[in-house]
Design a protein around this motif. Structure first.
Motif, PDB file in Angstrom:
ATOM      1  N   ILE A 194       1.066  -1.198  -0.020  1.00 31.10           N
ATOM      2  CA  ILE A 194      -0.085   0.130  -0.060  1.00 31.10           C
ATOM      3  C   ILE A 194       0.914   1.168   0.088  1.00 31.10           C
ATOM      4  CG2 ILE A 194      -1.521   1.221   1.164  1.00 31.10           C
ATOM      5  CD1 ILE A 194      -2.904  -1.450   2.356  1.00 31.10           C
ATOM      6  N   ASN A 195       1.039   2.074  -0.906  1.00 32.26           N
ATOM      7  CA  ASN A 195       1.306   3.183  -1.247  1.00 32.26           C
ATOM      8  C   ASN A 195       0.692   4.381  -0.335  1.00 32.26           C
ATOM      9  OD1 ASN A 195       2.283   5.834  -2.154  1.00 32.26           O
ATOM     10  ND2 ASN A 195       3.261   4.940  -3.852  1.00 32.26           N
ATOM     11  N   LEU A 196       0.951   4.742   0.903  1.00 31.37           N
ATOM     12  CA  LEU A 196       0.235   5.871   1.701  1.00 31.37           C
ATOM     13  C   LEU A 196       0.149   7.124   0.870  1.00 31.37           C
ATOM     14  CD1 LEU A 196       2.164   5.399   4.927  1.00 31.37           C
ATOM     15  CD2 LEU A 196      -0.075   4.196   4.137  1.00 31.37           C
ATOM     16  N   ALA A 197       0.827   7.498  -0.147  1.00 34.97           N
ATOM     17  CA  ALA A 197       0.462   8.458  -0.927  1.00 34.97           C
ATOM     18  C   ALA A 197      -0.594   8.301  -2.141  1.00 34.97           C
ATOM     19  CB  ALA A 197       1.560   9.151  -1.610  1.00 34.97           C
ATOM     20  N   LYS A 198      -0.564   7.026  -2.802  1.00 32.39           N
ATOM     21  CA  LYS A 198      -1.310   6.995  -3.843  1.00 32.39           C
ATOM     22  C   LYS A 198      -2.594   6.170  -3.605  1.00 32.39           C
ATOM     23  CE  LYS A 198       2.528   7.514  -7.031  1.00 32.39           C
ATOM     24  NZ  LYS A 198       3.208   7.003  -7.940  1.00 32.39           N
ATOM     25  N   ASP A 199      -2.575   5.302  -2.467  1.00 35.69           N
ATOM     26  CA  ASP A 199      -3.534   4.097  -2.304  1.00 35.69           C
ATOM     27  C   ASP A 199      -4.519   4.250  -1.306  1.00 35.69           C
ATOM     28  OD1 ASP A 199      -2.161   2.740  -4.256  1.00 35.69           O
ATOM     29  OD2 ASP A 199      -0.877   1.450  -3.188  1.00 35.69           O
ATOM     30  N   ILE A 200      -4.656   5.752  -0.659  1.00 33.87           N
ATOM     31  CA  ILE A 200      -5.603   5.819   0.461  1.00 33.87           C
ATOM     32  C   ILE A 200      -6.518   6.964  -0.163  1.00 33.87           C
ATOM     33  CG2 ILE A 200      -6.128   6.279   2.700  1.00 33.87           C
ATOM     34  CD1 ILE A 200      -3.510   5.250   3.611  1.00 33.87           C
ATOM     35  N   HIS A 201      -7.705   6.748  -0.191  1.00 29.94           N
ATOM     36  CA  HIS A 201      -8.536   7.779  -1.020  1.00 29.94           C
ATOM     37  C   HIS A 201     -10.097   7.708  -0.085  1.00 29.94           C
ATOM     38  CE1 HIS A 201      -5.754   8.513  -4.278  1.00 29.94           C
ATOM     39  NE2 HIS A 201      -5.744   7.075  -4.276  1.00 29.94           N
ATOM     40  N   SER A 202     -10.708   8.648  -0.270  1.00 25.81           N
ATOM     41  CA  SER A 202     -12.160   8.993   0.339  1.00 25.81           C
ATOM     42  C   SER A 202     -12.946   7.813  -0.473  1.00 25.81           C
ATOM     43  CB  SER A 202     -12.556  10.241   0.448  1.00 25.81           C
ATOM     44  OG  SER A 202     -13.075  10.787  -0.912  1.00 25.81           O
ATOM     45  N   LEU A 203     -14.040   7.414   0.055  1.00 27.17           N
ATOM     46  CA  LEU A 203     -14.971   6.687  -0.775  1.00 27.17           C
ATOM     47  C   LEU A 203     -15.635   7.669  -1.800  1.00 27.17           C
ATOM     48  CD1 LEU A 203     -16.727   4.217  -1.185  1.00 27.17           C
ATOM     49  CD2 LEU A 203     -18.407   4.867   0.502  1.00 27.17           C
ATOM     50  N   PRO A 251      -3.892  -2.808  -3.429  1.00 22.44           N
ATOM     51  CA  PRO A 251      -5.427  -2.443  -3.194  1.00 22.44           C
ATOM     52  C   PRO A 251      -5.498  -0.986  -2.683  1.00 22.44           C
ATOM     53  CG  PRO A 251      -4.007  -3.561  -1.279  1.00 22.44           C
ATOM     54  CD  PRO A 251      -3.178  -3.448  -2.599  1.00 22.44           C
ATOM     55  N   LEU A 252      -6.659  -0.461  -2.785  1.00 20.61           N
ATOM     56  CA  LEU A 252      -7.107   0.836  -2.467  1.00 20.61           C
ATOM     57  C   LEU A 252      -7.740   0.729  -1.084  1.00 20.61           C
ATOM     58  CD1 LEU A 252      -8.430   2.666  -5.396  1.00 20.61           C
ATOM     59  CD2 LEU A 252      -6.302   2.637  -4.662  1.00 20.61           C
ATOM     60  N   VAL A 253      -7.351   1.568  -0.070  1.00 26.07           N
ATOM     61  CA  VAL A 253      -7.896   1.764   1.175  1.00 26.07           C
ATOM     62  C   VAL A 253      -8.891   2.867   0.833  1.00 26.07           C
ATOM     63  CG1 VAL A 253      -7.566   2.507   3.594  1.00 26.07           C
ATOM     64  CG2 VAL A 253      -6.005   1.077   2.420  1.00 26.07           C
ATOM     65  N   LEU A 254     -10.318   2.836   1.273  1.00 26.28           N
ATOM     66  CA  LEU A 254     -11.309   3.816   1.145  1.00 26.28           C
ATOM     67  C   LEU A 254     -11.580   4.438   2.639  1.00 26.28           C
ATOM     68  CD1 LEU A 254     -13.489   2.324  -1.824  1.00 26.28           C
ATOM     69  CD2 LEU A 254     -11.305   3.906  -1.892  1.00 26.28           C
ATOM     70  N   THR A 255     -11.690   5.742   2.490  1.00 30.99           N
ATOM     71  CA  THR A 255     -11.958   5.995   3.783  1.00 30.99           C
ATOM     72  C   THR A 255     -13.494   6.824   3.892  1.00 30.99           C
ATOM     73  OG1 THR A 255     -10.972   8.418   3.569  1.00 30.99           O
ATOM     74  CG2 THR A 255      -9.474   6.644   4.505  1.00 30.99           C
ATOM     75  N   VAL A 256     -14.120   6.779   5.192  1.00 28.11           N
ATOM     76  CA  VAL A 256     -15.365   7.610   5.413  1.00 28.11           C
ATOM     77  C   VAL A 256     -15.056   8.346   6.301  1.00 28.11           C
ATOM     78  CG1 VAL A 256     -17.819   7.369   5.983  1.00 28.11           C
ATOM     79  CG2 VAL A 256     -16.636   5.551   4.343  1.00 28.11           C
ATOM     80  N   GLY A 273     -12.535  10.333   6.963  1.00 27.09           N
ATOM     81  CA  GLY A 273     -11.119  10.330   7.634  1.00 27.09           C
ATOM     82  C   GLY A 273     -10.782   9.056   8.162  1.00 27.09           C
ATOM     83  N   LYS A 274     -11.660   8.019   8.298  1.00 24.35           N
ATOM     84  CA  LYS A 274     -11.238   6.645   8.774  1.00 24.35           C
ATOM     85  C   LYS A 274     -11.174   5.463   7.756  1.00 24.35           C
ATOM     86  CE  LYS A 274     -13.196   4.808  12.384  1.00 24.35           C
ATOM     87  NZ  LYS A 274     -13.879   4.549  13.459  1.00 24.35           N
ATOM     88  N   ALA A 275     -10.253   4.508   7.863  1.00 26.88           N
ATOM     89  CA  ALA A 275     -10.281   3.729   6.716  1.00 26.88           C
ATOM     90  C   ALA A 275     -11.553   2.633   6.934  1.00 26.88           C
ATOM     91  CB  ALA A 275      -8.956   2.859   7.163  1.00 26.88           C
ATOM     92  N   GLU A 276     -12.332   2.411   5.965  1.00 26.75           N
ATOM     93  CA  GLU A 276     -13.725   1.787   5.961  1.00 26.75           C
ATOM     94  C   GLU A 276     -13.439   0.432   5.158  1.00 26.75           C
ATOM     95  OE1 GLU A 276     -16.315   1.960   8.134  1.00 26.75           O
ATOM     96  OE2 GLU A 276     -15.434   3.606   9.073  1.00 26.75           O
ATOM     97  N   LEU A 277     -12.830   0.585   4.134  1.00 24.45           N
ATOM     98  CA  LEU A 277     -12.929  -0.463   2.968  1.00 24.45           C
ATOM     99  C   LEU A 277     -11.900  -0.484   2.349  1.00 24.45           C
ATOM    100  CD1 LEU A 277     -16.205   0.775   1.045  1.00 24.45           C
ATOM    101  CD2 LEU A 277     -16.162  -1.122   2.802  1.00 24.45           C
ATOM    102  N   VAL A 278     -11.370  -1.699   1.971  1.00 24.50           N
ATOM    103  CA  VAL A 278     -10.374  -2.255   1.116  1.00 24.50           C
ATOM    104  C   VAL A 278     -10.910  -2.823  -0.215  1.00 24.50           C
ATOM    105  CG1 VAL A 278      -8.035  -3.640   0.724  1.00 24.50           C
ATOM    106  CG2 VAL A 278      -8.653  -2.520   3.149  1.00 24.50           C
ATOM    107  N   VAL A 279     -10.546  -2.198  -1.279  1.00 19.88           N
ATOM    108  CA  VAL A 279     -10.834  -2.523  -2.659  1.00 19.88           C
ATOM    109  C   VAL A 279      -9.413  -3.011  -3.378  1.00 19.88           C
ATOM    110  CG1 VAL A 279     -11.740  -1.866  -4.926  1.00 19.88           C
ATOM    111  CG2 VAL A 279     -12.303  -0.872  -2.735  1.00 19.88           C
ATOM    112  N   GLN A 280      -9.532  -4.293  -3.941  1.00 17.41           N
ATOM    113  CA  GLN A 280      -8.613  -4.963  -4.734  1.00 17.41           C
ATOM    114  C   GLN A 280      -8.906  -5.833  -6.062  1.00 17.41           C
ATOM    115  OE1 GLN A 280      -7.589  -7.879  -1.259  1.00 17.41           O
ATOM    116  NE2 GLN A 280      -6.061  -7.789  -2.741  1.00 17.41           N
TER     117      GLN A 280
END
Length: 103
Positions: free
Chosen positions: A9-18, A38-43, A45-52
């Motif tokens: 997981i690239n913290l700069a590129k793989d964490i985004h809001s839903l 995988p992408l970490v999706l936030t709601v 500001g909190k991590a809620e989902l992982v999409v891969q």
């Protein structure tokens, strides 16, 4: 079974809001397929989902299964070193006796 899984997981590129994911789903899916990250999706500001992608998910499942198998083998070897358990010959003799003489 060859497992070539590397979860990165690239913290700069793989964490985004839903919300951002919903607005740019096509682009994010292309990114996931290209990078296999995988992408970490936030709601809020909190991590809620992982999409891969499905292939990476399957590799993750296989890696988890391998880890569980290795843990079982390690446990068995530790028990054997402590003198616990039965000889394979004794185990199979008991098993075949149970099969031949059900109660």
């Amino acid at each position: 079974m060859l497992i070539k899984f590397a979860l990165m997981i690239n913290l700069a590129k793989d964490i985004h809001s839903l919300t951002e994911f919903k607005r740019n789903t096509t682009e994010f899916l292309q990114q996931i397929k290209k990078t296999k990250h995988p992408l970490v999706l936030t709601v809020n500001g909190k991590a809620e989902l992982v999409v891969q992608d499905a292939e990476s998910y399957q590799e993750l499942l296989e890696a988890a299964e391998l880890v569980e198998t290795l843990k079982g083998i390690k446990l068995g070897l530790e028990q054997m070193q402590r003198g616990e358990g039965k000889k394979a010959e004794d185990f199979f003799n008991e098993l075949f006796n149970k099969i031949d003489n059900p109660q």
